[in-house]
Design an enzyme around this catalytic site. Structure first.
Site, mmCIF file in Angstrom:
data_model
loop_
_atom_site.group_PDB
_atom_site.id
_atom_site.type_symbol
_atom_site.label_atom_id
_atom_site.label_comp_id
_atom_site.label_asym_id
_atom_site.label_seq_id
_atom_site.Cartn_x
_atom_site.Cartn_y
_atom_site.Cartn_z
ATOM 1 N N HIS A 71 -14.394 3.721 -5.715
ATOM 2 C CA HIS A 71 -15.840 3.480 -5.554
ATOM 3 C C HIS A 71 -16.639 4.471 -6.383
ATOM 4 O O HIS A 71 -17.866 4.493 -6.304
ATOM 5 C CB HIS A 71 -16.255 3.638 -4.083
ATOM 6 C CG HIS A 71 -15.341 2.941 -3.147
ATOM 7 N ND1 HIS A 71 -14.385 3.587 -2.408
ATOM 8 C CD2 HIS A 71 -15.204 1.624 -2.869
ATOM 9 C CE1 HIS A 71 -13.710 2.715 -1.705
ATOM 10 N NE2 HIS A 71 -14.171 1.509 -1.970
ATOM 11 N N ASP A 73 0.840 -1.202 0.000
ATOM 12 C CA ASP A 73 0.000 0.000 0.000
ATOM 13 C C ASP A 73 0.875 1.252 0.000
ATOM 14 O O ASP A 73 2.026 1.226 0.451
ATOM 15 C CB ASP A 73 -0.877 0.040 1.273
ATOM 16 C CG ASP A 73 -2.043 -0.953 1.225
ATOM 17 O OD1 ASP A 73 -2.299 -1.534 0.153
ATOM 18 O OD2 ASP A 73 -2.687 -1.127 2.278
ATOM 19 N N ARG A 128 -1.583 -0.810 -8.244
ATOM 20 C CA ARG A 128 -2.931 -0.339 -7.943
ATOM 21 C C ARG A 128 -2.967 1.170 -8.178
ATOM 22 O O ARG A 128 -2.076 1.886 -7.724
ATOM 23 C CB ARG A 128 -3.297 -0.635 -6.479
ATOM 24 C CG ARG A 128 -4.667 -0.046 -6.085
ATOM 25 C CD ARG A 128 -4.896 -0.062 -4.581
ATOM 26 N NE ARG A 128 -4.900 -1.411 -4.061
ATOM 27 C CZ ARG A 128 -4.445 -1.725 -2.849
ATOM 28 N NH1 ARG A 128 -3.948 -0.789 -2.052
ATOM 29 N NH2 ARG A 128 -4.483 -2.968 -2.435
HETATM 30 P P1 FAD Z 1 -14.568 9.251 -3.980
HETATM 31 O O1 FAD Z 1 -14.953 10.279 -4.983
HETATM 32 O O2 FAD Z 1 -13.889 9.703 -2.735
HETATM 33 O O3 FAD Z 1 -15.776 8.379 -3.575
HETATM 34 C C1 FAD Z 1 -16.739 7.957 -4.529
HETATM 35 C C2 FAD Z 1 -17.998 7.571 -3.797
HETATM 36 O O4 FAD Z 1 -17.730 6.335 -3.091
HETATM 37 C C3 FAD Z 1 -18.363 8.585 -2.733
HETATM 38 O O5 FAD Z 1 -19.284 9.493 -3.214
HETATM 39 C C4 FAD Z 1 -18.910 7.729 -1.612
HETATM 40 O O6 FAD Z 1 -20.305 7.619 -1.774
HETATM 41 C C5 FAD Z 1 -18.284 6.378 -1.793
HETATM 42 N N1 FAD Z 1 -17.221 6.064 -0.819
HETATM 43 C C6 FAD Z 1 -15.899 6.251 -0.977
HETATM 44 N N2 FAD Z 1 -15.226 5.787 0.103
HETATM 45 C C7 FAD Z 1 -16.169 5.314 0.961
HETATM 46 C C8 FAD Z 1 -16.132 4.704 2.231
HETATM 47 N N3 FAD Z 1 -14.972 4.429 2.861
HETATM 48 N N4 FAD Z 1 -17.303 4.358 2.820
HETATM 49 C C9 FAD Z 1 -18.482 4.578 2.192
HETATM 50 N N5 FAD Z 1 -18.585 5.126 0.969
HETATM 51 C C10 FAD Z 1 -17.447 5.502 0.368
HETATM 52 N N6 FAD Z 1 -5.438 5.281 -0.763
HETATM 53 C C11 FAD Z 1 -4.134 5.494 -0.560
HETATM 54 O O7 FAD Z 1 -3.715 6.634 -0.369
HETATM 55 N N7 FAD Z 1 -3.239 4.441 -0.551
HETATM 56 C C12 FAD Z 1 -3.633 3.160 -0.793
HETATM 57 O O8 FAD Z 1 -2.806 2.257 -0.787
HETATM 58 C C13 FAD Z 1 -5.008 2.924 -1.031
HETATM 59 N N8 FAD Z 1 -5.472 1.690 -1.271
HETATM 60 C C14 FAD Z 1 -6.779 1.518 -1.630
HETATM 61 C C15 FAD Z 1 -7.243 0.253 -1.984
HETATM 62 C C16 FAD Z 1 -8.540 0.086 -2.428
HETATM 63 C C17 FAD Z 1 -8.999 -1.269 -2.854
HETATM 64 C C18 FAD Z 1 -9.420 1.198 -2.514
HETATM 65 C C19 FAD Z 1 -10.814 1.066 -3.037
HETATM 66 C C20 FAD Z 1 -8.991 2.441 -2.112
HETATM 67 C C21 FAD Z 1 -7.689 2.617 -1.651
HETATM 68 N N9 FAD Z 1 -7.227 3.851 -1.250
HETATM 69 C C22 FAD Z 1 -5.892 4.042 -1.010
HETATM 70 C C23 FAD Z 1 -8.179 4.941 -0.994
HETATM 71 C C24 FAD Z 1 -8.413 5.787 -2.219
HETATM 72 O O9 FAD Z 1 -7.221 6.473 -2.521
HETATM 73 C C25 FAD Z 1 -9.533 6.807 -2.004
HETATM 74 O O10 FAD Z 1 -9.196 7.731 -1.052
HETATM 75 C C26 FAD Z 1 -10.839 6.204 -1.561
HETATM 76 O O11 FAD Z 1 -11.089 5.003 -2.233
HETATM 77 C C27 FAD Z 1 -11.991 7.173 -1.837
HETATM 78 O O12 FAD Z 1 -11.953 7.596 -3.170
HETATM 79 P P2 FAD Z 1 -12.832 6.961 -4.326
HETATM 80 O O13 FAD Z 1 -11.934 6.639 -5.449
HETATM 81 O O14 FAD Z 1 -13.638 5.845 -3.840
HETATM 82 O O15 FAD Z 1 -13.686 8.203 -4.805
#
Ligand code: FAD
Length: 300
Positions: A219, A126, A176
């Site tokens: 997401h 990560d 990733r």
């Molecule tokens: P966003 O625009 O933030 O979210 C899109 C929609 O998804 C939002 O409107 C909301 O409704 C929903 N959503 C998002 N997160 C959540 C939540 N936790 N609970 C409920 N609803 C939610 N970040 C790092 O910095 N380093 C990493 O190594 C890392 N690994 C990751 C691994 C995976 C499999 C995933 C999915 C994410 C990871 N992240 C990591 C986090 C990522 O960088 C984002 O900060 C996080 O996923 C939220 O951004 P988004 O792309 O989902 O978009």
């Protein structure tokens, strides 16, 4: 919700009773024990999903604790193999001692990597906040010399990711791509959400054109749709990518739709005793999460 509400709620979270935070964490965390998490993975596999397991915790400050984390990850690889699960492991370098020193982390990482190699499995490293980026990428490169089935994470909000990706693609790369979860200053990170999404897609295109395997971790359903369009436009075969989401985040049928077109979907499954600290830290680092928490509480 009124402006500043998320920040206000995030600031009051440490004073919420543990049981209340637990209500929320339960949705996102696959239990406290390895057994509980492995059961969750088994269930996800039965539904057609792959998984990546993460033992919650970060910023370990003693060498003993960091070694114990490495031992726990080693056992986890053997559990995955013994149970025949479709799962790999994701871990955070500061959980293996990166805050102590690079050597401690590297030593622990190699132990985990030995277990990955012995069980023919993959290790995802990560990416944490920007003070750790250089060390984490250096660790990844060292690991790659030991075991080919290892991959880093790049964050679309960092301006540097474009160059990092270009450099990493000089070797076979499985990475990733995510937006990035930490609060980073404007000098190094894009702040505008639409611009982060555009950079996410630019990096995705760069990766596909450069021949990398990409785990598309988001997401954001409109962004997933744009990624799918790019995949079709560039005619990228399914063997070159997978989608990833965090366990428990509602996706309104999107994941099943991805499975239906034979795309691989991997769920990031965190578990462990550190669920409370993890939940609070995530909430403080990203006040938007506080909004999700409140909505979840209201729903309950
Ligand atoms: P966003 O625009 O933030 O979210 C899109 C929609 O998804 C939002 O409107 C909301 O409704 C929903 N959503 C998002 N997160 C959540 C939540 N936790 N609970 C409920 N609803 C939610 N970040 C790092 O910095 N380093 C990493 O190594 C890392 N690994 C990751 C691994 C995976 C499999 C995933 C999915 C994410 C990871 N992240 C990591 C986090 C990522 O960088 C984002 O900060 C996080 O996923 C939220 O951004 P988004 O792309 O989902 O978009």
């Amino acid at each position: 919700m009124f402006p500043g509400f998320n920040s206000l709620l995030a600031a009051t979270l440490p004073y919420l009773p543990k049981a209340l935070v637990g209500l929320v964490a339960r949705r996102y965390v696959a239990g406290e024990t390895r057994e509980e998490a492995l059961e969750v993975v088994k269930r996800l596999n039965e539904q057609g999903f792959e998984a990546t397991l993460d033992i919650l915790g970060e910023h370990v400050s003693s060498k003993e604790a960091a070694a114990a984390v490495a031992a726990a990850y080693t056992e986890l690889y053997h559990d995955i193999a013994r149970m025949g699960l479709s799962a790999n492991i994701s871990l955070k370098p500061t959980h293996l001692g990166l805050d102590i020193d690079l050597e401690t982390c590297e030593r622990n990482l190699f132990k985990v990597l030995d277990a990955a190699a012995a069980t023919g499995n993959f290790l995802r490293i990560d990416m944490e906040n920007s003070p750790h980026t250089d060390d984490t990428l250096a660790l990844y490169r060292t690991c790659l010399e030991q075991h080919p089935r290892v991959g880093p994470v790049l964050q679309a909000y960092l301006y540097r990711s474009r160059n990092d990706l270009a450099a990493l693609m000089s070797s076979p790369l499985n990475f990733r791509l995510c937006k990035g979860i930490y609060q980073e200053p404007p000098e190094i990170a894009i702040q505008d959400r639409a611009a982060i999404n555009d950079n996410f897609l630019a990096l995705l295109r760069q990766a596909f054109e450069g021949g990398a395997y990409v785990a598309i971790a988001t997401h954001d359903r409109p962004l997933i749709t744009r990624a799918e369009e790019l995949i079709r436009r560039l005619n990228v075969p399914p063997a070159r990518f997978e989608f990833q989401v965090l366990y428990g985040v509602p996706m309104k049928g999107k994941l099943e739709a991805l499975l239906a077109v034979a795309y691989k979907v991997r769920i990031y499954v965190p578990f462990g005793e550190a669920w409370y600290d993890y939940s609070l830290r995530r909430l403080k680092e990203n006040p938007h999460l506080a909004g999700y928490v409140l909505r979840n509480l209201l729903r309950k």
